[in-house]
Design an enzyme around this catalytic site. Structure first.
Site, PDB file in Angstrom:
ATOM      1  N   SER A  50      -9.045  -5.035   1.462  1.00 13.41           N
ATOM      2  CA  SER A  50      -8.428  -3.743   1.165  1.00 13.41           C
ATOM      3  C   SER A  50      -6.982  -3.862   0.689  1.00 13.41           C
ATOM      4  CB  SER A  50      -8.471  -2.829   2.402  1.00 13.41           C
ATOM      5  OG  SER A  50      -7.644  -3.336   3.441  1.00 13.41           O
ATOM      6  N   LYS A  91      -2.178  -2.400   6.208  1.00 15.07           N
ATOM      7  CA  LYS A  91      -2.058  -1.443   5.114  1.00 15.07           C
ATOM      8  C   LYS A  91      -0.596  -1.360   4.671  1.00 15.07           C
ATOM      9  CE  LYS A  91      -6.404  -0.129   5.624  1.00 15.07           C
ATOM     10  NZ  LYS A  91      -7.451  -0.521   4.657  1.00 15.07           N
TER      11      LYS A  91
END
Length: 248
Positions: A50, A91
């Protein structure tokens, strides 16, 4: 005239002394660097793609231990939120408390408080058609919260997935445990630059931790240990060769 003649034995003792000093200093730097690194950083293996291409699946990163109060926009952080599955996630922070985060402007960019953000870390993907996100969204980040996105915007399970939650997709500052400073493996991954586009916003961007000093201390210590260990025997061998040559 009188003078001092330095014998091969003198040179050997000097070589041994210098060798021992180099090894001793090297050990201090090497072990000190490891100890410093263990206090400041924790290793973390990235489990998903991701954050591609910034950090790839399976990469081993060095994450500086920090609390949420030190997080700035653009930081790549590790957090663990029960509402997100209660497992460590990595993230990028794109919004902090009070920010309005939206996508996309007329140029396909993410905006923070109406300012378009250039994100050079995003890779071209036909699914997003050059936009920062394939889907439009708008979110107001509550105080004490962070809005986070993956750099691989087509499959990242990030704040966009949780927009309907009470906190509009954001995560609490208290869930952050570390900020990624460098990729330790594979070798050559290097340090993570702070995105310049966020520096113009209030609060600016965070400063890189001491990762370069830590790695420099370890590497220099290792070189001194290896060099010092080789120097003593080398000077002794050269001294013996000169002594034999002198007898001839």
């Amino acid at each position: 005239m009188s003078g001092t003649v330095r014998t091969s034995g003198d040179r050997g003792r000097l070589g041994n002394a210098l060798s021992g000093l180099a090894v001793a200093v090297g050990c201090v730097l090497f072990l000190g660097g490891f100890a410093w690194g263990a206090v400041e950083y924790k290793p973390y293996t990235v489990p998903t793609d991701s954050m591609t291409p910034t950090v790839k699946v399976g990469d081993r990163v060095l994450a500086q231990r920090i609390d949420g109060s030190k997080v700035r926009r653009g930081d790549v952080v590790i957090f663990q939120d029960p509402a997100w599955g209660d497992m460590p996630m990595v993230k990028r922070v794109v919004g902090v408390g009070g920010d309005k985060v939206a996508c996309c402007d007329s140029q396909g960019r993410l905006t923070v408080n109406g300012k378009g953000i250039a994100e050079p870390y995003l890779q071209n993907n036909p699914l997003t058609k050059g936009r920062a996100s394939a889907t439009d969204f708008t979110a107001k980040v509550p105080e004490g919260q962070l809005f986070v996105l993956g750099d691989e915007r087509t499959n990242s399970m990030d704040s966009r997935v949780h927009l309907q939650d009470a906190e509009h997709g954001s995560v609490p500052l208290s869930t952050v445990s570390a900020r990624v400073d460098a990729i330790a493996w594979p070798l050559g991954g290097g340090v993570l630059d702070r995105p310049k586009a966020f520096s113009a916003l209030p609060g600016g961007v965070s400063q890189l931790g001491p990762v370069k000093l830590v790695l420099g201390s370890v590497l220099l210590g290792l070189l001194l240990i290896l060099g010092g260990a080789a120097y003593g025997p080398l000077t002794q061998r050269l001294g013996r060769k000169k002594a034999v040559a002198g007898v001839r």
